[in-house]
Motif scaffolding. Structure first.
Motif, PDB file in Angstrom:
ATOM      1  N   HIS A  18      -2.773  -3.797  -8.592  1.00 31.15           N
ATOM      2  CA  HIS A  18      -2.791  -3.952 -10.047  1.00 31.15           C
ATOM      3  C   HIS A  18      -4.209  -3.889 -10.615  1.00 31.15           C
ATOM      4  O   HIS A  18      -5.212  -3.873  -9.901  1.00 31.15           O
ATOM      5  CB  HIS A  18      -2.099  -5.252 -10.457  1.00 31.15           C
ATOM      6  N   PHE A  45       0.983  -0.992  -3.908  1.00 34.85           N
ATOM      7  CA  PHE A  45       0.463  -0.873  -5.278  1.00 34.85           C
ATOM      8  C   PHE A  45      -0.554  -1.980  -5.556  1.00 34.85           C
ATOM      9  O   PHE A  45      -0.303  -3.155  -5.291  1.00 34.85           O
ATOM     10  CB  PHE A  45       1.607  -0.964  -6.284  1.00 34.85           C
ATOM     11  N   THR A  85       8.142  -0.171  -2.503  1.00 33.09           N
ATOM     12  CA  THR A  85       6.751  -0.497  -2.831  1.00 33.09           C
ATOM     13  C   THR A  85       6.532  -2.007  -2.850  1.00 33.09           C
ATOM     14  O   THR A  85       7.354  -2.756  -3.367  1.00 33.09           O
ATOM     15  CB  THR A  85       6.362   0.074  -4.208  1.00 33.09           C
ATOM     16  N   HIS A  93      -4.120   0.862  -9.916  1.00 36.65           N
ATOM     17  CA  HIS A  93      -4.281   0.970 -11.360  1.00 36.65           C
ATOM     18  C   HIS A  93      -5.606   0.328 -11.759  1.00 36.65           C
ATOM     19  O   HIS A  93      -5.888  -0.812 -11.395  1.00 36.65           O
ATOM     20  CB  HIS A  93      -3.110   0.266 -12.048  1.00 36.65           C
ATOM     21  N   ARG A  95       4.117  -4.703  -4.508  1.00 34.42           N
ATOM     22  CA  ARG A  95       3.085  -5.048  -5.476  1.00 34.42           C
ATOM     23  C   ARG A  95       2.793  -6.538  -5.280  1.00 34.42           C
ATOM     24  O   ARG A  95       3.717  -7.325  -5.076  1.00 34.42           O
ATOM     25  CB  ARG A  95       3.539  -4.745  -6.907  1.00 34.42           C
ATOM     26  N   ILE A 139      -1.362   3.271  -4.145  1.00 33.85           N
ATOM     27  CA  ILE A 139      -1.481   3.510  -5.580  1.00 33.85           C
ATOM     28  C   ILE A 139      -2.265   2.366  -6.202  1.00 33.85           C
ATOM     29  O   ILE A 139      -1.964   1.196  -5.956  1.00 33.85           O
ATOM     30  CB  ILE A 139      -0.092   3.588  -6.255  1.00 33.85           C
ATOM     31  N   ALA A 183       2.651  -2.406 -13.485  1.00 26.91           N
ATOM     32  CA  ALA A 183       3.031  -2.637 -12.093  1.00 26.91           C
ATOM     33  C   ALA A 183       4.538  -2.667 -11.931  1.00 26.91           C
ATOM     34  O   ALA A 183       5.098  -2.064 -11.003  1.00 26.91           O
ATOM     35  CB  ALA A 183       2.411  -3.940 -11.597  1.00 26.91           C
ATOM     36  N   THR A 195       6.577   0.578 -10.076  1.00 20.10           N
ATOM     37  CA  THR A 195       7.261   0.315  -8.808  1.00 20.10           C
ATOM     38  C   THR A 195       8.779   0.426  -8.965  1.00 20.10           C
ATOM     39  O   THR A 195       9.474   0.860  -8.038  1.00 20.10           O
ATOM     40  CB  THR A 195       6.880  -1.064  -8.248  1.00 20.10           C
TER      41      THR A 195
END
Length: 403
Positions: A35, A33, A60, A107, A62, A105, A46, A50
């Motif tokens: 951010h 992931f 995951t 964002h 992050r 993923i 986040a 997750t």
């Protein structure tokens, strides 16, 4: 779920800080992931995304990009190419620890970064973006400062979301030169583009351009009334659930454990918390305790499951008997509660100070039933198999197996 700090060293020599969020039960797949711009791995989106992925069996990582959060390095100088490199290094770290990431993923600007990094991550099989810009230079619009002066002088101080940052000319230049759409056009990965139609930070046209540039299979997910930062918990968890559901057909998920024999249940705790994974043949459940007693509230409590077992058996037994005896039962609703110390008002206790527990079961029977039929069904409820097990002579035999 379990949350574990996980740091790794990038190709530039900086130590980046991350958090690995893992499911209570078996790991179906691993994700990475990224951010949003100037955010950290501790951002609400986040954390919630997750966490929700972990509930769905996806582990995951992050992490904080270079120079942000707890990570080393200079945020102002690395720019977008540095973020992409960080993702590639993070993927290599995952591959060497819990497993290579198949799902990427991102964002906001992190979405643009995963699109640019995907081709350099061999294990990646699917990419999902949330509120991602179609061009990196869009982030420059959120910077309050004289960018032309910075480009001419080599560096300067700016304000981003009310915080002061030193910024380099290389950062500004890399944002202007990055071509996300070109990367998307050449990407041979399934892509999910999630975007809120009313996003006032990154407009919906960015999603349109990304979608048009992407190859099939591609999917657009409308996040309806969500804000750009997914600050509402329901929006973040919804996005996570939809991403997990969409990605399922593209990921090589870890095979489930060998099916158990009917009547056998396996319960395991492989996390730091109290939550346990329950495997009942090919059905998987999670049990946990409320947060106020040390759990994460990831599932029903053991006593919730006990009451549910009695309630389910009661309803099933009533339905079978009603069908067999042609009783016009339309609906059964069983409500149960548990009382731990019932001795003081117990009328059938041998000792006044005995610790006796009680279960209260309330039946709501709907249908054109006669009083006699209602009495018959009540008598049947008292003889359902689980009821008889709980009130009979139950012996539990323990055996300690080799570790």
């Amino acid at each position: 779920m379990s949350r574990t700090d996980s740091s790794f060293t990038t190709r530039s020599g900086h130590v980046l800080s991350g958090t690995v969020v893992q499911p209570v039960g078996p790991v179906r797949a691993v994700a990475l992931f990224a951010h949003c711009f100037t955010c950290t791995r501790a951002s609400l989106a986040a954390v919630r995304i997750t966490d929700e992925l972990a509930r769905l069996g996806i582990a995951t990582l992050r992490f904080d990009f270079t120079g942000l959060g707890s990570s080393e390095g200079d945020f102002a100088s690395v720019g977008f190419p540095g973020d992409v490199d960080d993702l590639v290094d993070a993927a290599e770290h995952l591959a060497a620890t819990i497993g290579a990431p198949q799902l990427l993923i991102g964002h906001s600007l992190g979405g643009a970064a995963v699109l640019a990094a995907a081709a350099r991550i061999p294990s990646a099989r699917a990419v999902a973006t949330i509120g991602a810009p179609s061009d990196v230079s869009h982030v420059l619009d959120s910077i309050d400062g004289d960018l032309q002066a910075i480009e001419a002088q080599g560096s300067g101080e700016v304000s981003i979301a009310g915080r002061r940052f030193p910024l380099s000319a290389a950062f500004v230049r890399s944002a202007r030169e990055a071509d996300v759409l070109a990367a998307v056009k050449q990407l041979h990965h399934p892509i999910l583009i999630a975007h809120a139609p009313g996003d006032t930070v990154v407009g919906i046209d960015h999603a349109r351009r990304l979608f048009e540039a992407a190859r099939h299979p591609k999917t657009f997910l409308s996040l309806d009334q969500a804000g750009h930062l997914l600050s509402k918990e329901a929006d973040a968890r919804y996005a996570a659930r939809m991403i997990a559901c969409w990605a399922d057909r593209f990921l090589e998920t870890v095979p489930a454990a060998e099916a158990l024999e009917p009547g056998t249940v396996r319960v395991a705790n492989n996390a730091s918390g109290l939550a346990v994974a329950i495997d009942a043949r090919h059905h998987q459940l999670i049990a946990d305790e409320p947060r106020e007693v040390g759990g994460d509230d990831a599932g029903p409590t053991p006593y919730d499951l006990l009451l549910a077992s009695l309630g389910a058996c009661t309803a099933m037994t009533l339905r079978m008997v009603a069908g067999r005896e042609s009783i016009p039962l339309d609906e059964v609703e069983v409500t149960l509660s548990h009382q731990r110390n019932h001795a003081k008002d117990c009328d059938h206790c041998e000792q006044d100070d005995a610790r006796v527990q009680a279960i209260y079961r309330r039946l709501k029977l709907t249908g054109n039933l006669t009083p006699a039929q209602r009495d018959r069904l009540l008598a049947v409820a008292e003889r359902c198999p689980v009821h008889r097990t709980l009130t009979g002579s139950l012996h539990i035999h323990d055996e300690l197996l080799p570790g």
